[in-house]
Structures are given as structure tokens and as C-alpha cells.
Design a protein around this motif. Structure first.
Motif, short mmCIF file in Angstrom:
data_model
loop_
_atom_site.label_atom_id
_atom_site.label_comp_id
_atom_site.label_asym_id
_atom_site.label_seq_id
_atom_site.Cartn_x
_atom_site.Cartn_y
_atom_site.Cartn_z
N PHE A 1 17.92 15.68 -0.30
CA PHE A 1 16.81 14.34 0.16
C PHE A 1 16.06 14.11 -1.05
CE2 PHE A 1 15.83 17.64 2.62
CZ PHE A 1 14.38 17.88 2.49
N GLY A 2 14.89 13.15 -0.92
CA GLY A 2 14.25 13.04 -1.76
C GLY A 2 12.35 12.32 -1.15
N LEU A 3 11.69 13.50 -1.05
CA LEU A 3 10.32 13.26 -0.80
C LEU A 3 9.21 12.56 -1.74
CD1 LEU A 3 7.98 13.99 2.30
CD2 LEU A 3 8.12 15.88 0.92
N GLY A 4 9.19 10.99 -1.07
CA GLY A 4 7.94 11.04 -2.19
C GLY A 4 7.11 11.44 -1.71
N PHE A 5 5.76 12.09 -3.13
CA PHE A 5 4.49 13.29 -2.50
C PHE A 5 4.18 12.50 -2.65
CE2 PHE A 5 1.48 15.83 -4.83
CZ PHE A 5 1.74 16.74 -4.04
N ASN B 1 -4.40 3.63 1.18
CA ASN B 1 -3.37 3.14 0.29
C ASN B 1 -2.67 3.48 -0.81
OD1 ASN B 1 -3.15 1.70 -2.30
ND2 ASN B 1 -4.32 -0.58 -1.48
N ILE B 2 -1.92 4.15 -1.37
CA ILE B 2 -1.73 4.81 -2.01
C ILE B 2 -1.86 4.89 -3.11
CG2 ILE B 2 0.36 3.52 -3.12
CD1 ILE B 2 2.99 6.02 -2.58
N ARG B 3 -2.35 3.85 -3.71
CA ARG B 3 -3.43 4.10 -4.82
C ARG B 3 -4.46 4.94 -5.19
NH1 ARG B 3 -1.50 -0.78 -3.65
NH2 ARG B 3 -1.16 -2.03 -4.83
N GLU C 1 8.93 5.40 5.56
CA GLU C 1 10.11 6.42 5.39
C GLU C 1 9.20 6.97 4.32
OE1 GLU C 1 12.66 4.61 2.95
OE2 GLU C 1 13.29 6.39 2.02
N ILE C 2 9.38 8.30 5.01
CA ILE C 2 8.68 9.13 3.98
C ILE C 2 9.83 9.63 2.87
CG2 ILE C 2 8.63 11.18 5.53
CD1 ILE C 2 5.79 11.85 4.49
N ILE C 3 10.87 10.24 3.82
CA ILE C 3 12.54 10.77 3.32
C ILE C 3 13.23 9.85 3.06
CG2 ILE C 3 13.72 12.92 4.01
CD1 ILE C 3 11.05 14.78 4.04
N GLY C 4 14.33 9.90 2.03
CA GLY C 4 15.47 9.63 2.21
C GLY C 4 15.94 10.03 1.57
N GLY C 5 17.60 10.37 2.63
CA GLY C 5 18.70 11.75 2.00
C GLY C 5 19.97 11.22 2.26
N PRO D 1 1.20 -1.15 -0.08
CA PRO D 1 0.14 0.17 0.05
C PRO D 1 0.71 1.10 0.66
CG PRO D 1 0.21 -1.33 2.25
CD PRO D 1 0.85 -1.84 1.23
N ARG D 2 1.94 1.21 -0.66
CA ARG D 2 3.27 2.47 -0.19
C ARG D 2 3.93 2.38 -1.38
NH1 ARG D 2 3.92 -0.61 4.17
NH2 ARG D 2 5.93 -0.71 3.04
N HIS D 3 3.75 1.51 -2.15
CA HIS D 3 4.39 1.33 -3.10
C HIS D 3 4.03 1.89 -5.30
CE1 HIS D 3 7.56 -0.38 -0.99
NE2 HIS D 3 8.61 0.34 -1.47
N LEU D 4 4.26 2.60 -5.08
CA LEU D 4 3.78 2.87 -6.56
C LEU D 4 4.87 2.46 -7.66
CD1 LEU D 4 1.72 6.23 -5.58
CD2 LEU D 4 0.73 3.67 -7.08
N TRP E 1 5.56 10.58 -7.59
CA TRP E 1 6.27 11.55 -8.02
C TRP E 1 7.27 11.46 -6.55
CZ3 TRP E 1 5.16 16.01 -11.90
CH2 TRP E 1 3.82 15.06 -13.00
N MET E 2 8.31 12.84 -7.21
CA MET E 2 9.89 12.09 -5.67
C MET E 2 9.55 14.11 -6.12
SD MET E 2 11.96 10.39 -4.45
CE MET E 2 12.92 9.84 -5.81
N ILE E 3 9.86 14.52 -5.16
CA ILE E 3 10.12 16.45 -4.64
C ILE E 3 12.03 15.96 -4.31
CG2 ILE E 3 10.69 18.18 -2.92
CD1 ILE E 3 7.10 16.02 -3.30
P1 ATP Z 1 10.79 2.32 0.17
O1 ATP Z 1 12.01 1.71 1.50
O2 ATP Z 1 10.16 2.72 1.39
O3 ATP Z 1 10.67 1.37 -0.93
P2 ATP Z 1 13.09 3.48 -1.11
O4 ATP Z 1 14.18 3.53 0.03
O5 ATP Z 1 13.32 2.77 -2.31
O6 ATP Z 1 11.74 3.18 -0.01
P3 ATP Z 1 14.23 6.62 -1.94
O7 ATP Z 1 15.15 5.42 -2.77
O8 ATP Z 1 15.22 6.91 -0.61
O9 ATP Z 1 13.21 5.07 -0.96
O10 ATP Z 1 13.41 7.05 -2.89
C1 ATP Z 1 12.86 8.64 -1.91
C2 ATP Z 1 11.27 8.62 -1.68
O11 ATP Z 1 10.61 8.40 -2.43
C3 ATP Z 1 11.82 7.76 -0.38
O12 ATP Z 1 11.28 7.88 0.73
C4 ATP Z 1 9.90 7.41 -0.12
O13 ATP Z 1 8.98 8.63 0.24
C5 ATP Z 1 8.97 7.87 -2.11
N1 ATP Z 1 9.21 6.71 -2.03
C6 ATP Z 1 10.28 5.68 -2.84
N2 ATP Z 1 9.82 4.34 -3.91
C7 ATP Z 1 8.70 4.23 -3.95
C8 ATP Z 1 7.53 4.44 -4.30
N3 ATP Z 1 7.63 3.15 -5.42
N4 ATP Z 1 6.15 4.22 -5.03
C9 ATP Z 1 6.27 6.02 -4.13
N5 ATP Z 1 7.58 6.75 -3.73
C10 ATP Z 1 8.72 5.79 -3.52
#
Ligand code: ATP
Ligand code: MN
Length: 469
Positions: free
Chosen positions: A437-441, A453-455, A392-396, A241-244, A248-250
């Protein structure tokens, strides 16, 4: 019928206007009720979650016209904005003229009250934006996009558009979608049996981007502070429910920022966005709060007044191992060196600290090659921002600024540096400490809307085996 003269008003503005003037409203019928003498039509135009009530005195209207006013039909209504006698609204429109733009067959209309589950709505693309739920989500999504640009613009960041089609072997953040014009029935092969991409459109293998970061670093090491905000593609087969597959990413990237500056910015950024939502989207948030997630508005407030808990990955592992020793059960194993799963992240955030957490200094093996290496030789200066309900909402990270260390890491990982020289050049000519860093929108939107659900926070979701519409 002459409806010119008066300018059309949005329902949102009408609901806040003083009664007494002639108005023109356009929208779709949500409900119609009433009796032989009078009809009450709830009209919505998407400008707000609220409807305006249109009151039609049957003496003024043709039976046939009124019969055509069914749920889903589109109308133009001219009338007087008057104080409402009924409860529930301050003003309503006393209709003088009504035009039906489009009829909506009440029998075949796909939005029957009995079936409006979120799963079902994903299958009816044209109805989804007409629902209260998706109207609210689309308005919040827009407000957040606007607030993101505003936040960075006010700080003097430059909006950088990084490419969507990229060289394939750049990063390794996730599996990539191939972009090709080769005829799949007649793929050209080289002598070694591999596909001959020199015959492809770009003369090399190309994919859809998994991150704009590397290009972002080139921007930051010239104009100082940049951010990207664009579509990102990952062919990871994770049906969660958290992956697409398309999201979109910032990605802000800042010269002269160390990891602490980076954490400060990330924390300020998400708090700003949450505050913005509370200030500008309260009607929609209340609706979502009442319909789906009773804790939503409280949870949004809860991240504002506090400082996010900052701790190292190593400290985080100690807490999790202690939890296991005390009998807490996780589905996935956890020990120093493993990548944390969402359940571990949520344990730290929800059970242990009760607030957002920023984890830093991860084992280098689980993070990307470009992260700054710590003195200990084992960890890198990454940072993950973890949020309640989401993980995880942000990775950087702070980026490795040393040419020598970067090259050594690329070598260790046996990466093909042929297509990376342009990136490595940033460390050759006037390298600077820098971070990003990257924030998943959509992850942000999950938090802000309370959707599970992210959908349901993206207009047209793309997931494995699903690219409808
Ligand atoms: P996760 O472990 O949750 O799959 P990731 O470590 O692959 O995340 P990063 O590569 O650091 O994530 O990407 C930066 C941000 O992009 C993540 O913190 C998350 O908010 C978002 N993100 C990553 N993969 C997805 C995805 N498949 N769908 C939606 N958002 C995503
Ligand atoms: Mn991932």
C-alpha cells in the motif's frame, strides 16, 4: 568575550534541568519586555515549542547591547540556570554575558504580530520555520519520519530506494512531469510527428515517479518485505487542500501477504504512528490543538482503541445510496462504478461509522491494472483506508500474482507492455501472493497535526502555479 568552556545546551534540555549550574544557550529572541532595571527575554532555539526566559539585570549590561536585542535577533547567552520566581516556567537563565550574533530590524521584520496567517507565512520562507506553528509541524514531521523507519525496521522490512526518474508509461496513477534535456526551442521530431526521445538524455521518454510500487514489488519478491519512503510527483491540476504536486509517500510491499494481512499491517502502522505522536510530541500537539483544532488530541486518541471498520466498496455504495434516499445531499453523484469523492469517504467515516474505514473490492475499472482480480470478474482486491477530516489516507491492494491474469488485464487496458516486461517477469519466475500500500506522508501529517491545508505540513509546498523557494 570568552564563552567557550561551557557546552551549549538546547532550550528543551534546559527547561528540564535542575537549577544551579552555569549554562550556555543560543537561539532567537521571541519577545523582550521589562523595565529600566531588568529585562525578560524569551529565547527559542527550535528544540521545543517552549521558550526559556533570560533575565538580564541592566546593571550588568550595556544599554546599546540591550537595545539590539529585538524580536528575531539571534543571541548567545551565558548565565546561571536558576529557579524562576515568575510563574510560567520552573527555571530561567540569569544572564551574565550576552552576545548578539545577528541583529533583526524590528521595523522591517516580516513577522509582525498582526499578520501571521498561514497563507501569509507561505510567502516568507525564512520566517516560517521560526514560528511556533511551523516549528511544531516540523518537529512532528520529523518524529513521524523517524517512527516510520522504526516501525518497519523493528519488523525486519528493508528500506528500498526506488528511482525518482522513471519510464513514463509505467502506471497511470496520475499525470507525470516530463524529465528532459532536449532543447525546447529545437525539439527533434520523428517522421510521424512525435518527439524523438531517442535523442534525449536517457534515450527514451522519462518522467518523475508517481509511485515506487512497481519497483517495490521487485524488491519484495526477493528480500520479502520492503518499504519505500521518498518523494513522489503528480502533475494533477487539482488545487485541493489535500493534493500536492510533490509529496512524500511510504510504500510497503510484502511477499506472502494477502489482502487481510495487508489491512492488518496498514491499521497497525497508522495506529503506531498516532501513538508515537501522542507519546513523543505532546507539547507540540497541545499547542496545535489549542491554536487551530480543539478536537485534535481527542481525535488522535479516538482512532487507537477501536478496530477500523472494514467493508466492501459495494457495501459502501449501498450506505451512500441509502443516505441519498433519506435526503442527504452530495455534490458529486455516486452509484456502483464511480470513484468515491472525498465527501463520500468522509460521510462513511464521520457520519455513518464514526471511525476509520477500510474499503475493499472495488470495480476493476476504477483501479490499476496490477490489483488482484476477484472471482466475480467485476472487482479487484484493492483497499483504501479512509480517515476522518481527510478521506483517503492509504491506497493499496493485494497484487495480481498470476502471469496470465496480469497479461490479460494489460491487454484489456491496451497498455504498452514494452516498458513493463521487467515488471511482468516477477510473475514469470517464482511468483508469490503479495500485497502492499501507499501512505501519503502529508495526508498522515494532516491528520496528526490537525492542519486543514496540506501546504502547511510540508516545508516547501509545490502546487499548480507555485514552486517558490
Ligand atoms: P486521491 O484520490 O486522494 O487523489 P489517489 O487515489 O490518487 O488519491 P494513490 O494513487 O492511491 O492515491 O496514492 C496513495 C496515497 O498517496 C493516497 O492514499 C494519498 O495518501 C497520497 N496521495 C495521492 N495523491 C496525492 C497528492 N497529490 N498529494 C498528496 N498526497 C497524495
Ligand atoms: Mn489522485
Amino acid at each position: 568575550m570568552k564563552m567557550e568552556k561551557i557546552m551549549r545546551s538546547k532550550v528543551k534540555d534546559l527547561l528540564n534541568a535542575a537549577p544551579g549550574r552555569d549554562v550556555l544557550a543560543k537561539g532567537w529572541v521571541r519577545t523582550k519586555r521589562g523595565n529600566k532595571q531588568i529585562k525578560f527575554i524569551a529565547l527559542n532555539d527550535g528544540s521545543t515549542i517552549h521558550n526559556i526566559q533570560v533575565v538580564a539585570d541592566m546593571e550588568k549590561f550595556d544599554e546599546d547591547l540591550i537595545r539590539r536585542i529585538t524580536t528575531g535577533a539571534s543571541l548567545c547567552v551565558k548565565g546561571k540556570l536558576v529557579e524562576s520566581v515568575g510563574s510560567g516556567q520552573a527555571v530561567e537563565i540569569s544572564a551574565e554575558e550576552i552576545e548578539v550574533y545577528g541583529d533583526c530590524d524590528p521595523v522591517r521584520f516580516p513577522l509582525q504580530k498582526k499578520d501571521t496567517s498561514l497563507e501569509y507565512l507561505r510567502t516568507v520562507a525564512h520566517m516560517r520555520p521560526r514560528t511556533n506553528t511551523f516549528g511544531a509541524i516540523l518537529r512532528i514531521r520529523h518524529a513521524m519520519a523517524f517512527a516510520i523507519h522504526k516501525f518497519f525496521n523493528d519488523k525486519g522490512f528493508v528500506y528500498l530506494n526506488t528511482p525518482i526518474i522513471t519510464q513514463s508509461d509505467a502506471e497511470g496513477a496520475g499525470d507525470m512531469f516530463l524529465v528532459t534535456t532536449l532543447d525546447l526551442a529545437e525539439v527533434p521530431f520523428k517522421e510521424n510527428g512525435k518527439v524523438d526521445f531517442s535523442r534525449d538524455f536517457f534515450g527514451k521518454k522519462t518522467c518523475l515517479t508517481v509511485s515506487g510500487q512497481l519497483e517495490g514489488e521487485l524488491g519484495a519478491t526477493g528480500v520479502g518485505e520492503i518499504y519505500t519512503f521518498g518523494p513522489t510527483f503528480r502533475a494533477e491540476n487539482s488545487n485541493t487542500p489535500r493534493h500536492l504536486a510533490e509529496f512524500w509517500m511510504i510504500e510497503p510491499e510484502m511477499a506472502f501477504y494477502d489482502i487481510d494481512d495487508n489491512m492488518d499491517l496498514a491499521e497497525e502502522f497508522v495506529k503506531y504512528l498516532v501513538q508515537y505522536a501522542l507519546d513523543h510530541c505532546m507539547d507540540d500537539l497541545r499547542f496545535l490543538n489549542d491554536k487551530y483544532d480543539e478536537g485534535l488530541v481527542d481525535r488522535l486518541h479516538s482512532v487507537l482503541g477501536i478496530s477500523f471498520q472494514r467493508l466492501t466498496y459495494t457495501e459502501g455504495i449501498e450506505i451512500l445510496e441509502k443516505a441519498i434516499a433519506e435526503g442527504h445531499q452530495f455534490e458529486f453523484p455516486v452509484h456502483w462504478g464511480t470513484d468515491l469523492q472525498s465527501e463520500h469517504e468522509r460521510y462513511l467515516v464521520e457520519r455513518h461509522f464514526g471511525k476509520p474505514v477500510i474499503l475493499t473490492d472495488f470495480p476493476k475499472e476504477i483501479k490499476a491494472f496490477y490489483m488482484k482480480q476477484n472471482e466475480d470478474g467485476k472487482t479487484v482486491r484493492g483497499m483504501d483506508v479512509l480517515f476522518p477530516k481527510i478521506g483517503e489516507i492509504i491506497g493499496g491492494s493485494e497484487r495480481e500474482a498470476s502471469l496470465e491474469k496480469l497479461e490479460q488485464r494489460i491487454e484489456e487496458l491496451k497498455m504498452d507492455r514494452k516498458n513493463l516486461e521487467w515488471y511482468i517477469d516477477t510473475r514469470r519466475y517464482g511468483t508469490v501472493p503479495h500485497s502492499g500500500f501507499g501512505l501519503g506522508f502529508e495526508r498522515l501529517l494532516l491528520f496528526v497535526t490537525g492542519m486543514a491545508n496540506i501546504r502547511d505540513v510540508i516545508p516547501f509546498p509545490r502546487t499548480p502555479k507555485n514552486a517558490e523557494f
